[in-house]
Design a protein around this motif. Structure first.
Motif, PDB file in Angstrom:
ATOM      1  N   THR A 140       0.837  -1.205   0.000  1.00 26.32           N
ATOM      2  CA  THR A 140       0.000   0.000   0.000  1.00 26.32           C
ATOM      3  C   THR A 140       0.872   1.256   0.000  1.00 26.32           C
ATOM      4  OG1 THR A 140      -1.782  -1.166   1.118  1.00 26.32           O
ATOM      5  CG2 THR A 140      -1.802   1.234   1.266  1.00 26.32           C
TER       6      THR A 140
ATOM      7  N   GLN B 205      -7.478   0.400  -0.270  1.00 22.18           N
ATOM      8  CA  GLN B 205      -7.604  -0.862   0.451  1.00 22.18           C
ATOM      9  C   GLN B 205      -8.768  -0.823   1.436  1.00 22.18           C
ATOM     10  OE1 GLN B 205      -3.952  -2.104   2.304  1.00 22.18           O
ATOM     11  NE2 GLN B 205      -4.909  -3.784   3.422  1.00 22.18           N
TER      12      GLN B 205
ATOM     13  N   ASP C  99      -6.026  -1.808  -4.894  1.00 19.31           N
ATOM     14  CA  ASP C  99      -5.470  -2.296  -3.630  1.00 19.31           C
ATOM     15  C   ASP C  99      -6.444  -3.288  -2.998  1.00 19.31           C
ATOM     16  OD1 ASP C  99      -3.897  -2.710  -1.447  1.00 19.31           O
ATOM     17  OD2 ASP C  99      -3.644  -0.587  -0.949  1.00 19.31           O
ATOM     18  N   GLU C 100      -6.132  -4.557  -3.135  1.00 16.53           N
ATOM     19  CA  GLU C 100      -6.932  -5.661  -2.588  1.00 16.53           C
ATOM     20  C   GLU C 100      -8.387  -5.611  -3.042  1.00 16.53           C
ATOM     21  OE1 GLU C 100      -6.164  -6.839   1.358  1.00 16.53           O
ATOM     22  OE2 GLU C 100      -4.074  -6.206   1.318  1.00 16.53           O
TER      23      GLU C 100
HETATM   24 MG   LIG Z   1      -2.000  -2.708   2.173  1.00 21.00          MG
END
Ligand SMILES: [Mg+2]
Ligand SMILES: Nc1ncnc2c1ncn2[C@@H]1O[C@H](COP(=O)(O)OP(=O)(O)OP(=O)(O)O)[C@@H](O)[C@H]1O
Lengths: 253, 364
Positions: free
Chosen positions: A43, A85, A176-177
């Motif tokens: 991140t 995220q 992000d994810e």
């Molecule tokens: Mg992360």
């Protein structure tokens, strides 16, 4: 020339070295995954590219142009959009409005023009609405367009994030994810969606993800970080066999 | 079209009813009462601007009384020293104040909310003494007196037709002037909020990092909100000067800045009719708190004397605390949630728990 070049990035938070001379490329048209155990610096890397954090050293080039010289709000104009995220939706707004903010840079209406409102501004708004509805439809959320985003289930909010990042027609998205925290059944849908972002919209994708099935299924290349260092890079098959990667994940488990 | 009218949310009706009442008002009340309601409208205009700043862009200002002072002095100086037509001075006052607000907004944005509150508060504190300095221009402590503005031909004629021959007074004319400007500025703010710039401001309020990630110049929009709200305060100040025909440093005390902010919060931030309610509070509360409270025999002497002696400040403080506890979304929020609860009740349990989302209270 690669679309994104990350060169020797180093970021320190006090004593913690979150990124340690990390370099890799993302070529136009690829899906690249960035993986690594919790706290590996994934991140942080996204936040450097998006100009949220200033690195101690290193460079980032987008299409050959230095990114680190840009102000945070100029990055998206160069064709780079992102998701967050931990969801950073605009919580007082509807899904549609969130996506409209994602298209901020393409809406041709000035402060005065929108306030008056002159016909051109209204036309620009109406066109933006159409684009936003189209993108919501693409991620399967057209029925939710006018719902306040804060009240929607987590999995739906994740897709609003995606729609908001896509609406400005970026060349590169940082995800992000995308499959983080969503239910098992939704993971497959999300994987197909990311593939369609790549194949139907022609957007280059750099994604962070812990779900290995997800990563191995859709990525062309995988970059592995551990404690801020790049420990491996290659095709999913290569990375899976790499002893350093196995070590990092076993060590972390 | 008809279906759209029928489906119109209640707040549209509320706006319509408010508009009709406001237009008819001077024909049924006295000239003096018109002047009182004129001041209500003037505070409403200032609060509309504050609502953009606080409600939508998420910043705070304890200095909007100073911006009103700036607008009022711009108008008074232009009329008294340069003999400019009073109507022309109104937009000039707005623009001058807006430009200064914009410039002050640039350094102010680097400050966190608390420091911004302090900085704007400092502005409110120093403005009365700053005004006294250039005596040639501002008249020092004496201030500047103005003559009442007579209604133009067309307005006087229309008024006497409607009321059956009554002469329109200056107070009634200025009331209509303020009303027209309030409606215009309401419409402007309404458009701004619903379109790109308003979305950008709300995005900044909801999350600066995400807003910047989508190309919103966070500092720029914060400054813009500051400038716009100062413009509104400047116009309000200009109208205030015209209404009271006299401006002096004491016309715009520090307390006024507080009252405006409390009015904005009280009416309901980020709401449509909130500023009008806020304007009514700002105008009537000091009057009510100093007169009515001392007349109430049920309030113990010790308590009422505190309220009367300390002036409206105590009442404002007490009200603000009550609002924060019982109606964090202001009076409009209270009414909306009350209305929602009532409707649920009336519709019966059948529709409850269907997972239907409520419409967005701010934009719909
Ligand atoms: Mg992360
Ligand atoms: N703003 C910050 N201030 C201080 N330390 C930070 C900050 N952001 C990240 N870190 C630290 O930097 C390191 C890398 O964090 P980062 O969030 O990039 O990890 P990650 O790979 O995204 O992990 P996860 O998979 O859990 O999301 C961690 O040790 C973290 O505690």
């Amino acid at each position: 020339m690669p679309l994104l070049e990350v060169r020797e990035l180093t970021v320190r938070f006090g004593g913690v070295v979150a990124l340690d001379r990390v370099s890799f490329d993302v070529n136009s048209g690829e899906v690249v995954a960035l993986i690594g155990p919790n706290g590996a610096g994934k991140t942080t890397l996204f936040n450097v590219i998006a100009r949220v954090y200033r690195p101690g050293a290193g460079a980032v080039m987008l299409d050959g142009e230095p990114v680190l010289k840009l102000a945070p709000h100029q990055v998206v104009r160069r064709g780079l959009a992102r998701t967050f995220q931990n969801l950073a939706l605009f919580r007082s707004m509807t899904c549609l409005e969130n996506v409209l903010v994602g298209d901020h840079i393409n809406i041709r209406s000035s402060f005065l023009g929108a306030s008056a409102p002159v016909p051109n501004a209204l036309k620009a708004e109406a066109e933006a609405r159409n684009r936003a509805v189209e993108v919501l439809d693409f991620v399967g959320l057209a029925p939710h367009a006018h719902h306040p985003v804060a009240a929607l289930p987590f999995g739906v909010q994740k897709r609003v994030e995606l729609a908001r990042a896509l609406v400005s027609k970026p060349r590169l998205v940082l995800l992000d994810e995308p499959a983080g925290g969503i239910s098992h059944e939704e993971v497959g849908d999300m994987a197909r969606l990311v593939q369609r972002i790549h194949s139907d919209l022609g957007v280059t994708v750099l994604l962070v993800e812990h779900n290995m099935g997800f990563v191995m299924g859709i990525s062309d290349r995988v970059v592995v970080l551990d404690f801020g260092r790049k420990i491996a890079e290659g095709t999913p098959a290569e990375v899976r066999k790499n002893p350093a990667v196995i070590e990092a994940y076993l060590g972390a488990a | 079209m008809l279906a759209r009218v029928r489906r119109a949310p209640p707040r549209y009706w509320l706006v319509l009813v408010a508009a009709v009442l406001l237009i008819g008002l001077p024909t049924v009340v006295t000239s003096f009462q018109s002047s009182q309601w004129n001041l209500v409208l003037i505070f409403t205009i200032a609060i509309m601007g504050l609502n953009v700043l606080v409600g939508y862009s998420g910043q705070i200002s304890l200095g909007h009384g100073a911006f009103m002072a700036l607008g009022a002095y711009t108008t008074a100086i232009l009329i008294a020293r340069y003999h400019v037509n009073y109507l022309v001075t109104i937009p000039i006052a707005g623009l001058v104040t807006g430009a200064i607000g914009f410039l002050l907004g640039i350094p102010a944005l680097r400050l966190s909310a608390l420091y911004l509150a302090l900085a704007t508060f400092a502005l409110a504190v120093v403005t009365p003494s700053l005004i006294k300095r250039p005596e040639q221009l501002t008249g020092g402590v004496q201030g500047i007196g103005l003559v009442p503005q007579e209604p133009p031909q067309f307005a006087a004629a229309a008024f006497s037709t409607v009321t059956g021959g009554t002469q329109m007074t200056s107070e009634q004319w200025l009331y209509y002037l303020s009303l027209a400007i309030a409606v215009l500025l309401f419409w402007v703010a309404w458009n701004m909020i619903r379109h790109r710039p308003g979305r950008a401001m709300r995005a900044v309020r909801d999350g600066e990092v995400a807003a910047a990630a989508f190309g919103i110049n966070v500092a720029g929009y914060k400054t813009l909100a500051f400038g716009m709200s100062a413009f509104y305060a400047g116009v309000a100040g200009s109208l205030y000067g015209l209404a009271t025909t006299y401006v002096s440093p004491d016309t715009f005390p520090v307390a006024l800045s507080f009252q405006l902010l409390v009015g904005a919060v009280l009416g309901g931030l980020a709401s449509t009719v909130g500023p009008l309610l806020g304007g009514m509070f700002v105008y009537w509360l000091p009057i009510v708190s100093s007169q009515t409270i001392s007349d109430q025999s049920w309030i113990p002497e010790q308590i009422s004397s505190v309220f009367v002696k300390a002036g409206p400040a105590v009442t404002y403080g007490a009200l603000l605390i009550l609002i924060m506890i019982f109606a964090p979304n202001g009076v409009v929020g209270l009414i909306t949630s009350g209305y929602g609860a009532l409707r649920k009740r009336l519709r019966g349990a059948g529709e409850r728990g269907t997972g239907q989302m409520p419409p967005d209270p701010q934009t719909g």
